[in-house]
Design a protein around this motif. Structure first.
Motif, PDB file in Angstrom:
ATOM      1  N   ARG A 138       0.807  -1.223   0.000  1.00  0.00           N
ATOM      2  CA  ARG A 138       0.000   0.000   0.000  1.00  0.00           C
ATOM      3  C   ARG A 138       0.838   1.270   0.000  1.00  0.00           C
ATOM      4  O   ARG A 138       0.319   2.348  -0.266  1.00  0.00           O
ATOM      5  N   ASP A 139       2.108   1.165   0.321  1.00  0.00           N
ATOM      6  CA  ASP A 139       2.930   2.358   0.476  1.00  0.00           C
ATOM      7  C   ASP A 139       2.994   3.161  -0.819  1.00  0.00           C
ATOM      8  O   ASP A 139       3.307   2.622  -1.878  1.00  0.00           O
ATOM      9  N   GLY A 140       2.688   4.446  -0.700  1.00  0.00           N
ATOM     10  CA  GLY A 140       2.730   5.339  -1.846  1.00  0.00           C
ATOM     11  C   GLY A 140       1.590   5.162  -2.833  1.00  0.00           C
ATOM     12  O   GLY A 140       1.550   5.824  -3.864  1.00  0.00           O
ATOM     13  N   MET A 141       0.645   4.285  -2.518  1.00  0.00           N
ATOM     14  CA  MET A 141      -0.436   3.987  -3.454  1.00  0.00           C
ATOM     15  C   MET A 141      -1.706   4.792  -3.168  1.00  0.00           C
ATOM     16  O   MET A 141      -2.644   4.760  -3.961  1.00  0.00           O
ATOM     17  N   LEU A 142      -1.746   5.494  -2.037  1.00  0.00           N
ATOM     18  CA  LEU A 142      -2.940   6.261  -1.646  1.00  0.00           C
ATOM     19  C   LEU A 142      -4.181   5.368  -1.660  1.00  0.00           C
ATOM     20  O   LEU A 142      -5.261   5.781  -2.059  1.00  0.00           O
ATOM     21  N   SER A 143      -4.014   4.125  -1.190  1.00  0.00           N
ATOM     22  CA  SER A 143      -5.103   3.141  -1.249  1.00  0.00           C
ATOM     23  C   SER A 143      -5.722   2.853   0.109  1.00  0.00           C
ATOM     24  O   SER A 143      -6.537   1.951   0.232  1.00  0.00           O
ATOM     25  N   GLY A 144      -5.334   3.598   1.124  1.00  0.00           N
ATOM     26  CA  GLY A 144      -5.870   3.372   2.471  1.00  0.00           C
ATOM     27  C   GLY A 144      -4.904   2.572   3.318  1.00  0.00           C
ATOM     28  O   GLY A 144      -4.168   1.726   2.828  1.00  0.00           O
ATOM     29  N   VAL A 145      -4.926   2.871   4.601  1.00  0.00           N
ATOM     30  CA  VAL A 145      -4.035   2.210   5.556  1.00  0.00           C
ATOM     31  C   VAL A 145      -4.588   0.828   5.892  1.00  0.00           C
ATOM     32  O   VAL A 145      -5.800   0.645   6.020  1.00  0.00           O
ATOM     33  N   PRO A 190       3.596  -0.171  21.074  1.00  0.00           N
ATOM     34  CA  PRO A 190       2.900   0.785  20.222  1.00  0.00           C
ATOM     35  C   PRO A 190       3.365   0.662  18.767  1.00  0.00           C
ATOM     36  O   PRO A 190       4.556   0.552  18.502  1.00  0.00           O
ATOM     37  N   ILE A 191       2.386   0.673  17.864  1.00  0.00           N
ATOM     38  CA  ILE A 191       2.674   0.530  16.445  1.00  0.00           C
ATOM     39  C   ILE A 191       2.265   1.810  15.727  1.00  0.00           C
ATOM     40  O   ILE A 191       1.186   2.348  15.976  1.00  0.00           O
ATOM     41  N   ILE A 192       3.118   2.256  14.827  1.00  0.00           N
ATOM     42  CA  ILE A 192       2.801   3.374  13.952  1.00  0.00           C
ATOM     43  C   ILE A 192       2.553   2.802  12.569  1.00  0.00           C
ATOM     44  O   ILE A 192       3.405   2.093  12.021  1.00  0.00           O
ATOM     45  N   ALA A 193       1.378   3.085  12.036  1.00  0.00           N
ATOM     46  CA  ALA A 193       1.008   2.584  10.708  1.00  0.00           C
ATOM     47  C   ALA A 193       1.709   3.409   9.641  1.00  0.00           C
ATOM     48  O   ALA A 193       1.837   4.623   9.761  1.00  0.00           O
ATOM     49  N   SER A 194       2.132   2.739   8.592  1.00  0.00           N
ATOM     50  CA  SER A 194       2.789   3.417   7.486  1.00  0.00           C
ATOM     51  C   SER A 194       2.325   2.783   6.183  1.00  0.00           C
ATOM     52  O   SER A 194       2.208   1.565   6.090  1.00  0.00           O
ATOM     53  N   GLY A 195       2.071   3.627   5.224  1.00  0.00           N
ATOM     54  CA  GLY A 195       1.718   3.114   3.911  1.00  0.00           C
ATOM     55  C   GLY A 195       0.246   3.212   3.604  1.00  0.00           C
ATOM     56  O   GLY A 195      -0.573   2.610   4.277  1.00  0.00           O
ATOM     57  N   GLY A 196      -0.096   4.035   2.619  1.00  0.00           N
ATOM     58  CA  GLY A 196      -1.437   4.033   2.079  1.00  0.00           C
ATOM     59  C   GLY A 196      -2.348   5.174   2.461  1.00  0.00           C
ATOM     60  O   GLY A 196      -3.474   5.239   1.964  1.00  0.00           O
ATOM     61  N   VAL A 197      -1.931   6.080   3.356  1.00  0.00           N
ATOM     62  CA  VAL A 197      -2.835   7.169   3.736  1.00  0.00           C
ATOM     63  C   VAL A 197      -3.236   7.943   2.484  1.00  0.00           C
ATOM     64  O   VAL A 197      -2.394   8.418   1.727  1.00  0.00           O
ATOM     65  N   GLY A 220       2.847  10.544   3.936  1.00  0.00           N
ATOM     66  CA  GLY A 220       3.865  11.039   3.011  1.00  0.00           C
ATOM     67  C   GLY A 220       3.233  11.606   1.760  1.00  0.00           C
ATOM     68  O   GLY A 220       2.900  12.778   1.689  1.00  0.00           O
ATOM     69  N   LYS A 221       3.017  10.749   0.799  1.00  0.00           N
ATOM     70  CA  LYS A 221       2.550  11.167  -0.524  1.00  0.00           C
ATOM     71  C   LYS A 221       1.255  11.976  -0.453  1.00  0.00           C
ATOM     72  O   LYS A 221       1.068  12.924  -1.207  1.00  0.00           O
ATOM     73  N   ALA A 222       0.361  11.620   0.466  1.00  0.00           N
ATOM     74  CA  ALA A 222      -0.924  12.329   0.565  1.00  0.00           C
ATOM     75  C   ALA A 222      -0.733  13.797   0.930  1.00  0.00           C
ATOM     76  O   ALA A 222      -1.529  14.646   0.526  1.00  0.00           O
ATOM     77  N   ILE A 223       0.316  14.116   1.670  1.00  0.00           N
ATOM     78  CA  ILE A 223       0.611  15.522   1.973  1.00  0.00           C
ATOM     79  C   ILE A 223       1.212  16.194   0.738  1.00  0.00           C
ATOM     80  O   ILE A 223       0.837  17.293   0.369  1.00  0.00           O
ATOM     81  N   TYR A 224       2.147  15.504   0.098  1.00  0.00           N
ATOM     82  CA  TYR A 224       2.819  16.090  -1.064  1.00  0.00           C
ATOM     83  C   TYR A 224       1.847  16.399  -2.194  1.00  0.00           C
ATOM     84  O   TYR A 224       2.010  17.382  -2.911  1.00  0.00           O
ATOM     85  N   THR A 225       0.852  15.530  -2.365  1.00  0.00           N
ATOM     86  CA  THR A 225      -0.106  15.731  -3.454  1.00  0.00           C
ATOM     87  C   THR A 225      -1.252  16.663  -3.071  1.00  0.00           C
ATOM     88  O   THR A 225      -2.049  17.042  -3.928  1.00  0.00           O
TER      89      THR A 225
END
Length: 187
Positions: free
Chosen positions: A113-120, A135-142, A165-170
């Motif tokens: 899902r990382d960088g795909m903007l497909s949901g966490v 504690p877990i930090i989710a990464s990938g797909g926001v 990441g990408k969701a902020i940049y876009t």
């Protein structure tokens, strides 16, 4: 693993007034010591968790609260070396072992899902948190603010946040709005 970015890291540390987390290429205790001495708040060990677990154990013992582990997985299997190699290790197994070593947190990336903007993948992230107790930090797909709301639903399970990441940049996610959602009390 060569410390080529040390001057950039030093400039960042001198410029910002927020805690800095750093990962990538940290292969030995000398690098851990150097980066923490420079002022990095938390270090993320990734491939080392699989290839050199004793480094993680030693770093956690020597620097409690400052060591995180990045677990990048696809279909539950850990990938290493920038996702270029499979490890033959299950993400849950590795998370439990790292919890026993005393890592402060785990950053879990669903690499499909990382960088795909497909949901966490909130469900898998929460399951990992429940399994290891760290504690877990989710990464990938926001992809939207809804993903942040969805991740927040799993706070009680041990999901501590998410990386955007990408969701902020876009422009798909507005950072001030995301921070408001993250800071909101559970309803």
């Amino acid at each position: 693993g060569e410390g080529k970015n040390l001057s950039v890291i030093e400039r960042i540390l001198k410029t910002v007034k927020i805690p800095v987390e750093l990962g990538g290429g940290i292969r030995n205790l000398q690098a851990v010591e150097k980066l923490l001495e420079l002022g990095v708040e938390r270090l993320i060990l990734g491939s080392a968790a699989v290839k050199n677990p004793e480094l993680v154990k030693e770093a956690c013992t020597k620097y409690p609260g400052h060591i995180a582990v990045g677990i990048d997985a696809k279909n539950g299997d850990v990938a290493i070396e920038g996702w270029g190699e499979g490890s033959g290790v299950a993400a849950t197994e590795l998370a439990k072992r790292m919890a026993d070593y005393g890592v402060a947190t785990i950053i879990f990336t669903d690499i499909s899902r990382d960088g795909m903007l497909s949901g966490v993948n909130s469900e898998a992230t929460a399951a990992l948190a429940r399994a290891c107790g760290v504690p877990i930090i989710a990464s990938g797909g926001v992809a939207s603010l809804d993903d942040i709301r969805n991740v927040k639903k799993y706070e009680k399970d041990g999901v501590a946040g998410c990386i955007i990441g990408k969701a902020i940049y876009t422009g798909a996610v507005n950072l001030p709005d995301a921070l408001k959602i993250a800071a909101a009390k559970e309803e």
